[in-house]
Design an enzyme around this catalytic site. Sequence first.
Site, PDB file in Angstrom:
ATOM      1  N   VAL A  83      19.444   3.169  37.020  1.00  0.00           N
ATOM      2  CA  VAL A  83      20.517   4.055  36.569  1.00  0.00           C
ATOM      3  C   VAL A  83      20.957   3.653  35.172  1.00  0.00           C
ATOM      4  O   VAL A  83      21.315   2.497  34.934  1.00  0.00           O
ATOM      5  CB  VAL A  83      21.715   3.997  37.540  1.00  0.00           C
ATOM      6  N   ARG A 106      45.477  48.840  43.994  1.00  0.00           N
ATOM      7  CA  ARG A 106      45.594  48.746  42.532  1.00  0.00           C
ATOM      8  C   ARG A 106      44.321  49.239  41.854  1.00  0.00           C
ATOM      9  O   ARG A 106      44.376  49.827  40.776  1.00  0.00           O
ATOM     10  CB  ARG A 106      45.932  47.320  42.101  1.00  0.00           C
ATOM     11  N   GLU A 112      47.924  31.894  45.185  1.00  0.00           N
ATOM     12  CA  GLU A 112      48.987  32.769  45.693  1.00  0.00           C
ATOM     13  C   GLU A 112      49.032  32.740  47.214  1.00  0.00           C
ATOM     14  O   GLU A 112      50.101  32.661  47.813  1.00  0.00           O
ATOM     15  CB  GLU A 112      48.778  34.198  45.203  1.00  0.00           C
ATOM     16  N   PHE A 119      21.508  20.619  25.199  1.00  0.00           N
ATOM     17  CA  PHE A 119      21.342  19.786  26.400  1.00  0.00           C
ATOM     18  C   PHE A 119      22.699  19.274  26.842  1.00  0.00           C
ATOM     19  O   PHE A 119      23.311  18.438  26.171  1.00  0.00           O
ATOM     20  CB  PHE A 119      20.415  18.609  26.093  1.00  0.00           C
ATOM     21  N   CYS A 176      37.904  14.660  32.602  1.00  0.00           N
ATOM     22  CA  CYS A 176      38.013  13.216  32.836  1.00  0.00           C
ATOM     23  C   CYS A 176      37.567  12.395  31.628  1.00  0.00           C
ATOM     24  O   CYS A 176      37.427  11.171  31.734  1.00  0.00           O
ATOM     25  CB  CYS A 176      37.147  12.840  34.029  1.00  0.00           C
ATOM     26  N   ALA A 210      51.279  39.039  39.571  1.00  0.00           N
ATOM     27  CA  ALA A 210      51.459  40.448  39.184  1.00  0.00           C
ATOM     28  C   ALA A 210      52.025  40.613  37.777  1.00  0.00           C
ATOM     29  O   ALA A 210      52.496  41.690  37.429  1.00  0.00           O
ATOM     30  CB  ALA A 210      52.348  41.177  40.196  1.00  0.00           C
ATOM     31  N   GLU A 231      48.185  39.725  32.949  1.00  0.00           N
ATOM     32  CA  GLU A 231      46.948  40.326  33.428  1.00  0.00           C
ATOM     33  C   GLU A 231      46.332  41.377  32.513  1.00  0.00           C
ATOM     34  O   GLU A 231      45.100  41.421  32.366  1.00  0.00           O
ATOM     35  CB  GLU A 231      47.182  40.954  34.811  1.00  0.00           C
TER      36      GLU A 231
END
Length: 1342
Positions: free
Chosen positions: A267, A893, A815, A346, A55, A1092, A1274
């Site tokens: 604040v 797998r 998925e 920091f 952002c 996959a 992958e």
Amino acid sequence: MASTVKTDELVFFVNGKKVIEKNADPEMTLLTYLRRKLGLTGSKLGCGEGGCGACTVMVSRYNPSQEKIVHLAVNACLSPVCSLHLAAVTTIEGIGSVTSRIHPIQERIAKAHGSQCGFCTPGIVMSMYTLLRNNTLPTMEEIEEAFQGNLCRCTGYRPILEGMRTFSKSSGCCGALQNGNSCCMKSKETDENCTLQTDFTSRLFDSSEFKPLDPTQEPIFPPELLMLIQKTSTQVQFQGERVSWIQPNSLSDLLCLKAKHPDAKLVVGNTEVGIEMKFKNMLYPVIIAPNYIPEMTSVLHSEDGIVFGSACTLTVLAETLKKAVSKVPDNKTRVFQAVLAQLKWFAGQQIRNVSGIGGNVMTASPISDLNPVFMAANCKMTIVSKDGKREVRMDDKFFTGYRKTALKPNEILLSIEIPYSRKGQYISAFKQAQRRDDDIAIVTCGMNAIFHESTTIVKDIKLSYGGMAETTVLAKKTCEQLIGKQWNEDLLQEAVYHLAQEITLSPSAPGGMVQYRQTLTLSLFYKFYLTVLQNLANDLMDKNIASSLILPAYASATDAFHKDPISSVQLFQAVPPGQEIDDVVGRPLVHLSALKQATGEAIYCDDMPRFQNELYLALVTSTKAHAKILSIDTTEALKLPGVVCFVSAKDISGSNATGPVFQDETVFADDEVTCIGHIIGAVVADTQEHANRAAKVVNVAYKELSYIITIQEAIAKKSFYEPIRKLEKGNLKKGFEEADHVLEGEIHIGGQEHFYLETHCALAVPKMEEGEIELFVSTQNPHATQSHAAKALGVPSSRVVCRVKRIGGGFGGKETRNSILSTVVAVAANKMKCPVRCMLSRDEDMLVSGGRHPFFGKYKVGFMKTGQVTAVDVSYYSNAGNSIDLSFSIMERALFHMDNVYNIPNIRGLGYVCKTNLPSNTAFRGFGGPQGMITSECWINDVASVCGLPAEEVRRKHMCKEGDITPFNQILNDLTIERCWEECLKNSQYYCLRDQVNEFNRQHRWKKRGLAIIPVKFGISFTVTFLNQAGALVHVYTDGSVLLTHGGTEMGQGLHTKMIQVASKVLKIPVSKIYVSETSTNTVPNTSPTAASVSSDLNGMAVYNACQTILKRLKPYQDKHPDGTWEDWVRAAYFDRVNLSANGFYKIPDIGYDFEKNEGIPFSYFSYGVACSEVEIDCLTGDHKNLHTWIVMDVGNSLNPAIDIGQIEGAFMQGVGLFTLEELRYSPSGYLHTRGPGSYKIPGFGDIPGTLHVSLLREAPNSKAIFCSKAIGEPPLLLATSVFFAIKDAISAARAESNLTGPFRLDSPATPERIRNACADYFTKLIHPQDPQTFTPWAVQV
């Protein structure tokens, strides 16, 4: 407060345009205002807590004390819109556009291939933009520092830095030379490390084509705003529904306000209060902003030190102290240097730019980075109220309890004085966290020792710790024992003994890691002890101190953490000479959406414009792991403003049963909840804020039932989903009988959060006819999303259309699990007959959607004295959670990869899928492969350790050869693993590097280096046979343009780009003529999920077939007019009434596997790769640095080397997170503690290896995929195990110093805690862990 309270107009500028808001809401963030009120959706919501940087915008203000315009990068998700009064905001839309002029930053990040999914890109661009507005020629170190607050889950960061390097002082260089490596400028001629063949190239982009940066063309600060600032001198106030925001203009006004509203919060940056209100359900009716009070923003230099107003930001603090350090003698600035050491790590730059010093003190955080230093330095603070002023020291009485200070309710902290140090005074600060960049501390400390003049006798000492109690604490008793003592070995022994007794933790302490934290208190003191010894030797000019007390091997313990800028080389095979320029297959084509992503113009699900009557949905989820639902009371929720209705199981007109494979889940929990985060219902309201508030007050009554959280609990109670999977080859009994040695071991592999930057999002739009509904969803699986919604609504799938433009990252997490949200949203829209939208917050997303399966691996291995393995018996246990989801396929797998690349004659694997009361775990990049493979590397590592052999020798000895048969009876053909192995050895100069590592370890006691080279074999295909299919649709229009649609979704992996490259090559037309708009179920039906790693293989062939159909139809016209153009042939065909639309379909042939019979072929082919990594660990803290990584990957003939290298690096860094950083921490009752970037750490820019060398294997065509390419998504993730085993190698060297040899267990991830605890030494022996049976831990290993 009453609505009659006066409210002022909020005035600020956005991208040069004046904005006047008459009803500013103090609870609305700048990000919400930009996106919802102004329609500027380029800035993204990634986390809502200032931890990801998606952002980021630039805020410019006039600073009267400096008399200049100050440009600051800030997190729009944390900045209240009210804080922007009289400021200028620049968003991604304000600096460039693809429709007009793109900014050089936008151009370079895109063309350097630094944008994949693109969701993080606008924030990264704006961080860089702000840096260049302040410094037009930054160093690489400054660039990396500017990105400390930004995260990217896709790219692996390297291409972003390479693109931004072109703005730096080292522009045009890869950075290798400064790290002692060969420079890229010489690589084509002399770089022996690169083994550069003549047909290899490393040119992914040409920086000479980039537009130059011209600072004079940047937008100016609005002159009207300067005039308004000069005219305004009165207090302003903004009134919202629940909160008043008051910005006083003088200290006296502020003190009157604080007297009137003693509970009001002050604040400055909203980095703490914003988090409390958003995530902790806190409400502060009055907020006071002191940012414009001169006394609170001033910096004054006194004789004793520097006095900072409490509203000074941490950026101002750092800049001021840096100037002082550069000008004032060293012995006077040691306190300043200690503060700067903490500020370096920091948070991120965006937080430091707005966070105030006073806020950091007054939040009284027990893990504050700065308070221990302020306490150790005895800093003086000025406290004021309407009644007067007083001065106090930050000592052991200042913090009175958890998050409490000694200030009275009507008092404020006016200023803090950071003192000069003096001769004979030494102060250091230390911070240990999970990750270096932008992370909260595990333990932090400030240590201050003062000596009698010209002696080594302690006059005074203060040891202050954070993270060791509910407040920052002083080790007073220890300090008292050390005063008057000589600073020597005796003092060290006494100090660590007393610290071990005094600074203790309950074994159930919040934050956990009790043994590690207590060890750190001793280790960090030891670092301080050595640092002071070195300083004493220098200051007293007494070499005897250093030589007698600091062994040379120990000196490195005092070195501050330092990382050189990254250097990198990427090598790939150039296209053949003579390849036509329009044939872009094999070329590093830029991701076709990259420029839109870099300008913020790429549209994601939640960027879609709001419909006029649109409503927003918020989930109501279970707070119990397992319970009966007794009642749901929505009375209070329905009374709140804007609330329309509550949706639950009663509103489902179809079936409440759901699930991707087995119908073992529900859309809404009906009678029973089975995990924390189980969806019970949803509140629908007019705005997101109203829906969220109402959801929090829905009251659910439960009757708790027994629950199972961990794998060990599931094993004990035999809580498994049936069947138990088994894979076996050879004669296990015979193999163990033949063995000289039999060894047993275990490893736990932790789960992993997907942390896609775009959380789950869905928008449902009912069509008001025949039950039709349109779903816009961030999903990898449009077909399943469509069918789940249709089932819940009780309509045919043909009435539901699911559309996907692009996804801001998926990695398997979208998925199946996206349907838990999209179906709920569809039900709500169907009930209300109007559009309903929901985008989960980061903490909600992490709570409900599951992640990678935690695994527990147990192995027994038989082997000969030579290191030859004769038998392996391995059992895998996965934590599936409360439903099956894809857990069986994932376990299968894992078993398929239990041998990795090794040929073991006798091997058996058993797979147990554990049923627990956690949110259902699901697919994640690698899909069980990483868990299966790392376990195999553990036992092969152990064999090498027992036999005293180099691990790489044992690995090489067992490597598969052409024609070998896997445990699942598939013959290995076209094996390239040996080529990858040899090339990686050569590129890394492995054996020379091993000698260097060994020599380093001989010379260093407390820093150790480790080295590992790991091979990978990964099977390519869906293991469920029917999913290995894909469709495509090609429309050719009469102007020659082509609309291409296929079954895959774009989530950053460049699938659409590759498909356009395929179509371009087949049709022989430029890519500019081809467009992919979206993926939708009404164009290509019944699609397999984009998963996959096979999406390019499947969809590429489908696109190829569709295009071939088009070509056949056009061929008569091409033959008739061979000199015509593409447009000529298209028009001719059209006028001849030829169909210019074609479907394509493809299924992978000859595959299919039966697990019960161990018959068939599960994989079409295998991808291979090898990685070599070198790391350095700090044995005292557990920190590690990724020094170097070399990767060689077989991708066949790459369709797009830039995209493939991007996938390799991104997957590798995601694997680095899995195996070294990312830790999901659950309570014993199943509550997830780590629900955002503040507590869950993915790799950042600083975690990239210092040297990253990626080489694509040349001359390795793959006949089983489109244009001889290979899958890439992958497999490279598994290469990150090289970092894990390099760390283990370094720990072995550390353990050898304590005479500990042989195999040892190191669970994954190898966090600082695990590394430190494994480096057993004198300090760890002083900490005695308590019996686990005697306490309830804060977190458990699930």
